[in-house]
Design an enzyme around this catalytic site. Sequence first.
Site, PDB file in Angstrom:
ATOM      1  N   GLY A  48      -8.494 -71.032  16.259  1.00  7.47           N
ATOM      2  CA  GLY A  48      -7.895 -69.749  15.902  1.00  7.47           C
ATOM      3  C   GLY A  48      -7.829 -68.821  17.100  1.00  7.47           C
ATOM      4  N   GLY A  95      -5.508 -65.705  17.266  1.00 12.50           N
ATOM      5  CA  GLY A  95      -5.666 -64.620  16.298  1.00 12.50           C
ATOM      6  C   GLY A  95      -6.447 -63.454  16.869  1.00 12.50           C
ATOM      7  CB  THR A 142     -13.345 -68.913   8.718  1.00  9.16           C
ATOM      8  OG1 THR A 142     -12.838 -69.258  10.014  1.00  9.16           O
ATOM      9  CG2 THR A 142     -12.236 -68.994   7.698  1.00  9.16           C
ATOM     10  CB  SER A 143     -12.974 -64.541   5.031  1.00 14.88           C
ATOM     11  OG  SER A 143     -13.259 -63.413   5.823  1.00 14.88           O
ATOM     12  CG  HIS A 190     -11.453 -55.464   6.847  1.00 14.56           C
ATOM     13  ND1 HIS A 190     -12.313 -55.355   5.777  1.00 14.56           N
ATOM     14  CD2 HIS A 190     -12.175 -55.991   7.865  1.00 14.56           C
ATOM     15  CE1 HIS A 190     -13.510 -55.812   6.132  1.00 14.56           C
ATOM     16  NE2 HIS A 190     -13.451 -56.198   7.393  1.00 14.56           N
ATOM     17  CE  LYS A 242     -11.028 -59.420   5.967  1.00 17.38           C
ATOM     18  NZ  LYS A 242     -11.246 -60.602   6.826  1.00 17.38           N
ATOM     19  N   GLY A 288     -15.369 -61.344   3.828  1.00 15.50           N
ATOM     20  CA  GLY A 288     -16.575 -62.156   3.832  1.00 15.50           C
ATOM     21  C   GLY A 288     -17.829 -61.310   3.916  1.00 15.50           C
ATOM     22  CB  THR A 289     -18.600 -58.170   5.737  1.00 17.72           C
ATOM     23  OG1 THR A 289     -18.276 -58.720   7.017  1.00 17.72           O
ATOM     24  CG2 THR A 289     -19.790 -57.230   5.874  1.00 17.72           C
TER      25      THR A 289
END
Length: 254
Positions: free
Chosen positions: A9, A12, A76-77, A130, A134, A140-141
């Site tokens: 990635g 990105g 990664t989420s 965010h 996104k 994910g956090t």
Amino acid sequence: MTIAVAVAGATGRLGSQIARLVEAAEDLHLHAAMDSSTPLESMQGADVLVDATHYEASKTLVRYALENGIDTVIATSGWHADRIASLSNDLPEGRSVLVVPNFSVGSVVASHIASIAGQHFDSIEIIEAHHEHKVDSPSGTAVRTAEGIASARNTPVAANNVDQDARGQVVAGIPIHSLRLRGVVADQQVILGGVGETVTIRHETLSPSAYDLGIGLAIRRVSARPGITVGLGELLGLWTVSGTAAGGTTKESV
């Protein structure tokens, strides 16, 4: 000793930042900067894979890396608790995985504080924001924050009217409300309600440079922890929940 790093990635937002940091560090070597067209074989010979893609691609990248003796940092989420547990069941002996929902030290500390405060309140919700690009939600956090709060409690969190669409996505009994806004980097608020009072624990990322310290820490220390470690909390002395997984110790932190 120089650590050879493959970054998946790498074109990105986060992946390009990771690649730049690796290139600038004297003790790290950018072995491969991978995008969606790069063959998996390009990571052969790396010591560490840092995956900053999306979950569907991440599944393949992570398994290939581990099967080929490459320790992995997952940035990664989508790697929620059930998926991490499934990965641990097939983890090759001696391999290390560090799942990092957020590289910001401040974010890790704030989520840890939320897990402590969450033991004393039964009404808890999360608002996370965010940047507009996104694509996944909730972050994910936020997912790991909710799971961390739930793990620290003796009783489940039970929000009201969660069947209504406007109540957000429920994770571990906690509604998460996601905003995607121009001008925002990252912002998370954990709001806890009690009788006659509320407590808000907020962390705001003002610049992506907030991730630099955590990125370097993760890459340099992932191989020292066989098994699966979730979050930077243990590396910062904050981990609160531990157990045993195939291939080593799993320590969860928020």
